[in-house]
Structures are given as C-alpha cells and as structure tokens.
Design a protein around this motif. Structure first.
Motif, PDB file in Angstrom:
ATOM      1  N   HIS A 106     -63.855  83.149  29.044  1.00 30.10           N
ATOM      2  CA  HIS A 106     -65.119  82.482  29.105  1.00 30.10           C
ATOM      3  C   HIS A 106     -65.087  81.564  27.928  1.00 30.10           C
ATOM      4  N   ASP A 107     -64.913  82.053  26.871  1.00 33.54           N
ATOM      5  CA  ASP A 107     -65.252  81.695  25.566  1.00 33.54           C
ATOM      6  C   ASP A 107     -64.181  80.763  24.740  1.00 33.54           C
ATOM      7  N   TRP A 108     -63.231  80.573  25.667  1.00 31.14           N
ATOM      8  CA  TRP A 108     -62.013  79.565  24.784  1.00 31.14           C
ATOM      9  C   TRP A 108     -62.469  78.169  24.619  1.00 31.14           C
ATOM     10  N   SER A 109     -61.787  77.799  23.473  1.00 29.99           N
ATOM     11  CA  SER A 109     -62.088  76.193  23.074  1.00 29.99           C
ATOM     12  C   SER A 109     -61.069  75.345  24.313  1.00 29.99           C
ATOM     13  N   ALA A 110     -61.179  74.295  24.749  1.00 32.26           N
ATOM     14  CA  ALA A 110     -60.513  73.199  25.399  1.00 32.26           C
ATOM     15  C   ALA A 110     -59.102  73.571  25.187  1.00 32.26           C
ATOM     16  N   ASP A 111     -59.033  73.272  23.674  1.00 34.54           N
ATOM     17  CA  ASP A 111     -57.619  73.320  23.573  1.00 34.54           C
ATOM     18  C   ASP A 111     -56.757  74.804  23.826  1.00 34.54           C
ATOM     19  N   LYS A 112     -57.485  75.858  23.466  1.00 39.57           N
ATOM     20  CA  LYS A 112     -56.814  77.124  23.658  1.00 39.57           C
ATOM     21  C   LYS A 112     -56.743  76.974  24.877  1.00 39.57           C
ATOM     22  N   ARG A 113     -57.557  76.835  25.935  1.00 39.23           N
ATOM     23  CA  ARG A 113     -57.519  76.995  27.396  1.00 39.23           C
ATOM     24  C   ARG A 113     -56.026  76.078  27.767  1.00 39.23           C
ATOM     25  N   ARG A 114     -56.322  74.775  27.477  1.00 40.71           N
ATOM     26  CA  ARG A 114     -55.120  74.163  27.901  1.00 40.71           C
ATOM     27  C   ARG A 114     -53.677  74.490  27.421  1.00 40.71           C
ATOM     28  N   GLU A 115     -53.553  75.011  26.177  1.00 35.41           N
ATOM     29  CA  GLU A 115     -52.443  75.398  25.767  1.00 35.41           C
ATOM     30  C   GLU A 115     -51.683  76.740  26.706  1.00 35.41           C
ATOM     31  N   HIS A 116     -52.858  77.664  26.829  1.00 37.89           N
ATOM     32  CA  HIS A 116     -52.653  78.731  27.617  1.00 37.89           C
ATOM     33  C   HIS A 116     -51.912  78.558  29.004  1.00 37.89           C
ATOM     34  N   ILE A 117     -52.623  77.570  29.672  1.00 40.99           N
ATOM     35  CA  ILE A 117     -52.590  77.176  31.109  1.00 40.99           C
ATOM     36  C   ILE A 117     -50.960  76.504  30.978  1.00 40.99           C
ATOM     37  N   ASP A 118     -50.849  75.700  30.131  1.00 37.79           N
ATOM     38  CA  ASP A 118     -49.499  75.038  30.144  1.00 37.79           C
ATOM     39  C   ASP A 118     -48.425  76.065  29.684  1.00 37.79           C
ATOM     40  N   TYR A 120     -47.864  78.776  30.744  1.00 41.89           N
ATOM     41  CA  TYR A 120     -47.644  79.739  32.143  1.00 41.89           C
ATOM     42  C   TYR A 120     -46.973  78.585  33.013  1.00 41.89           C
ATOM     43  N   ILE A 121     -47.301  77.362  32.798  1.00 43.58           N
ATOM     44  CA  ILE A 121     -46.719  76.290  33.817  1.00 43.58           C
ATOM     45  C   ILE A 121     -45.358  76.112  33.449  1.00 43.58           C
ATOM     46  N   ALA A 122     -45.057  76.071  31.998  1.00 46.00           N
ATOM     47  CA  ALA A 122     -43.808  75.976  31.568  1.00 46.00           C
ATOM     48  C   ALA A 122     -42.936  77.284  31.832  1.00 46.00           C
ATOM     49  N   MET A 123     -43.688  78.162  31.812  1.00 43.26           N
ATOM     50  CA  MET A 123     -42.560  79.557  32.103  1.00 43.26           C
ATOM     51  C   MET A 123     -42.195  79.644  33.533  1.00 43.26           C
ATOM     52  N   VAL A 124     -42.942  78.840  34.429  1.00 40.86           N
ATOM     53  CA  VAL A 124     -42.194  78.899  36.050  1.00 40.86           C
ATOM     54  C   VAL A 124     -41.542  77.575  36.129  1.00 40.86           C
ATOM     55  N   LYS A 125     -41.452  76.735  35.027  1.00 37.26           N
ATOM     56  CA  LYS A 125     -40.681  75.498  35.012  1.00 37.26           C
ATOM     57  C   LYS A 125     -41.210  74.559  36.051  1.00 37.26           C
ATOM     58  N   LEU A 126     -42.734  74.421  35.768  1.00 31.19           N
ATOM     59  CA  LEU A 126     -43.481  73.244  36.738  1.00 31.19           C
ATOM     60  C   LEU A 126     -44.010  72.189  35.750  1.00 31.19           C
ATOM     61  N   THR A 127     -43.568  72.126  34.589  1.00 33.39           N
ATOM     62  CA  THR A 127     -44.360  71.155  33.701  1.00 33.39           C
ATOM     63  C   THR A 127     -44.393  69.790  34.161  1.00 33.39           C
ATOM     64  N   ARG A 128     -43.387  69.459  34.930  1.00 32.33           N
ATOM     65  CA  ARG A 128     -43.055  67.954  35.525  1.00 32.33           C
ATOM     66  C   ARG A 128     -43.911  67.998  36.757  1.00 32.33           C
ATOM     67  N   ALA A 129     -44.672  68.913  37.194  1.00 39.40           N
ATOM     68  CA  ALA A 129     -45.194  68.990  38.542  1.00 39.40           C
ATOM     69  C   ALA A 129     -46.822  69.327  38.123  1.00 39.40           C
ATOM     70  N   ARG A 130     -47.068  69.533  36.879  1.00 33.24           N
ATOM     71  CA  ARG A 130     -48.332  69.912  36.448  1.00 33.24           C
ATOM     72  C   ARG A 130     -49.559  69.262  37.180  1.00 33.24           C
ATOM     73  N   ASP A 131     -49.484  68.046  37.317  1.00 33.93           N
ATOM     74  CA  ASP A 131     -50.659  67.346  37.809  1.00 33.93           C
ATOM     75  C   ASP A 131     -50.261  66.883  39.406  1.00 33.93           C
ATOM     76  N   LYS A 132     -49.667  67.609  40.144  1.00 34.61           N
ATOM     77  CA  LYS A 132     -49.288  67.272  41.487  1.00 34.61           C
ATOM     78  C   LYS A 132     -50.144  68.230  42.162  1.00 34.61           C
ATOM     79  N   LYS A 133     -50.490  67.797  43.315  1.00 37.11           N
ATOM     80  CA  LYS A 133     -51.397  68.799  44.318  1.00 37.11           C
ATOM     81  C   LYS A 133     -50.281  69.573  45.224  1.00 37.11           C
ATOM     82  N   PRO A 134     -50.462  70.962  45.905  1.00 40.76           N
ATOM     83  CA  PRO A 134     -49.678  71.482  46.359  1.00 40.76           C
ATOM     84  C   PRO A 134     -48.880  70.887  47.721  1.00 40.76           C
ATOM     85  N   HIS A 135     -49.673  69.944  48.421  1.00 36.54           N
ATOM     86  CA  HIS A 135     -48.802  69.317  49.548  1.00 36.54           C
ATOM     87  C   HIS A 135     -47.562  68.663  48.842  1.00 36.54           C
ATOM     88  N   GLU A 136     -47.453  68.313  47.715  1.00 35.87           N
ATOM     89  CA  GLU A 136     -46.309  67.460  47.102  1.00 35.87           C
ATOM     90  C   GLU A 136     -45.463  68.567  46.643  1.00 35.87           C
TER      91      GLU A 136
END
Ligand code: ADP
Ligand code: ADP
Length: 228
Positions: A106-118, A120-136
């Motif tokens: 709950h108490d994370w800065s916007a930067d820390k939150r974004r870095e954390h999420i990105d 894990y997105i990189a870990m599962v090799k989805l960086t290029r799909a980061r802003d896509k929706k599930p149906h894509e």
C-alpha cells in the motif's frame, strides 16, 4: 516443526443426495523451498487437495498447517495459479498485475510500484506486450501474465493447479522452463498439481502420486535427483 503440513485429512462431497469420500487419509509434509509435484488422474481429487493448502476447501478431518498454524482461508502468503487465468479483459497486462500488487503493497511510491511490476513483466518476457489487453494476447502470454501477477504479490508459497494444462505442447514447454528458471532464482516453496507425469518429473524435486479415486490417497514420495 514442519513448514507446510497436511495430517490425516479427508474430504467427502454430497452429489445427488449421495455422499462420496473423494480423499482419504492425506498426509503431506513439505519443507520450505521445496518444489513438490502431485500427480494423479483427472477427477482424483487434486484440486481439492491443493485447496486444503490454499484455504479454499476445508478438510473434514485432520489438520492443515503452515508453520504450525492452522490454515483457515486464503492469505497473501500463498499465491495461486490456475489453468484459467482470470485476467480482467478491460485492463492491460501492466494494469492487471498492478491491481494485484496494490492489494498487497500500500505504501509504495509510484516509481517503486512501476519498477516492481515491470520487473515481473520482464521476467515472463512480456515487456513488449506491457500495454496490451488480454484479447490481444495468445493463451501462453495470458498464462504468463497470470504467473507474473501471482509472483509480483511475493507469496512465500506458490500453489499451481494444472497451470499449463490448457496450452499447446510447445508453449507448455516454454512456460515450464521459464517457471523453473524463476524458481531457481528465488527458491520459493512450490506445490504443483498435474495429470502429466513428465511435467512432474521435469519440474519437481519430489513427485508424489495420488491414487485414482474415490478415496484417493497419496503414495510414497519419489525423489527426483536427475540433473536439470
Ligand atoms: P481433480 O482436480 O483431480 O480433477 P477435483 O478435486 O476437482 O479433482 O474433484 C474430485 C472429485 O470431487 C470429482 O469427482 C469432482 O466432481 C468432485 N467434486 C469436487 N468439488 C466438488 C464440490 N464442490 N461438490 C461436489 N463434488 C465435488
Ligand atoms: P479440474 O480442472 O482441476 O479437474 P474441476 O473442473 O473438476 O477442476 O473443478 C473446478 C471447480 O469446480 C473446483 O473448484 C471444484 O471444487 C468444483 N467442482 C468440481 N466438481 C464439482 C461438482 N460435482 N459439484 C460442485 N462443484 C464441483
């Protein structure tokens, strides 16, 4: 003291007025950091068994404990990954993961939150799909989102119920390898439920057979010592 333990658990369900015992005398003792796979036929009671650990199903008898404390319901210490990934269709990959992360941290800065999420997105090799929706996304990519979402919540224990069962063989192989790589980095405790003996042997340190039901029970553990 055991880390994760099921002792003398059983479960019966009422179906059309008839009560049948699905699981009987289940005993399981899992050490912290272990990767255990439970293999059995479809319908044997594997989901019921893993849901003793998730807290979604209560056993009729016996005890289910984490570090000696009874498991009475779901909690952030146990992350779940299912066959159907239940992503919210109107949110992007990033937003789907963010929603889960925000529930825990709950108490994370916007930067820390974004870095954390990105991360894990990189870990599962989805960086290029980061802003896509599930149906894509393909089925494999959606399951990657679901894996990243659960890992990003940083659970001590990962409970996986037929996680790759709905994927084609090639994608399944990729996800098995990626999940193993992630596990080798952080050595979380993992319980994998599968009807695929090859998957169990490939991934786990220890494979435990669940006999065919009704009144299914666990057989002796098979340690897997082959080099990966
Ligand atoms: P598996 O995961 O090995 O396929 P499940 O634990 O999902 O097995 O189910 C084992 C058996 O218990 C099945 O026959 C299933 O239909 C039955 N069952 C599971 N959950 C319920 C429930 N909530 N109510 C009644 N029967 C159930
Ligand atoms: P799996 O894909 O693991 O075999 P199922 O399709 O058997 O899972 O079950 C999915 C969900 O439905 C589980 O939560 C299970 O407890 C529940 N369920 C399964 N069979 C029944 C049933 N006969 N009656 C009610 N709920 C059931």
């Amino acid at each position: 003291m055991s880390f994760l333990e099921i002792k003398n658990a059983s479960k019966s369900y009422l179906n059309g007025g008839k009560r049948s015992e699905v699981l009987t005398d289940i005993n399981l003792d899992i050490a912290e950091g272990e990767f255990v796979a439970i293999v059995g036929y479809s319908g044997a009671g594997k989901s019921t068994l893993i849901n003793f650990l998730s807290g979604l199903v209560k056993s009729d008898t016996g005890t289910v404990t984490l570090e000696g404390k009874p498991i009475t319901g779901p909690g952030p210490d146990r992350g779940l990954i299912f066959q159907n990934y239940s992503l919210l269709p109107w949110l992007t990959v990033f937003e789907n993961i963010a929603l889960a992360v925000d529930e825990i941290f709950h108490d994370w800065s916007a930067d820390k939150r974004r870095e954390h999420i990105d991360r894990y997105i990189a870990m599962v090799k989805l960086t290029r799909a980061r802003d896509k929706k599930p149906h894509e996304l393909s089925g494999g990519m959606r399951q990657r989102v679901s894996v990243a979402r659960t890992l990003a919540m940083n659970p001590r224990i990962l409970l996986m119920d037929e996680p790759f069962g709905a994927l084609d063989a090639l994608t399944r192989g990729d996800l098995q390898q990626e999940t193993l790589q992630i596990w080798e980095e952080d050595k979380r405790t993992v319980v994998l439920i599968t009807n695929d003996p090859d998957e169990a042997i490939l991934m786990a340190d220890r494979v435990i057979p669940l006999t065919a039901g009704p009144r299914a029970t666990l057989g002796p553990s098979i340690p897997i010592t082959l080099p990966r």
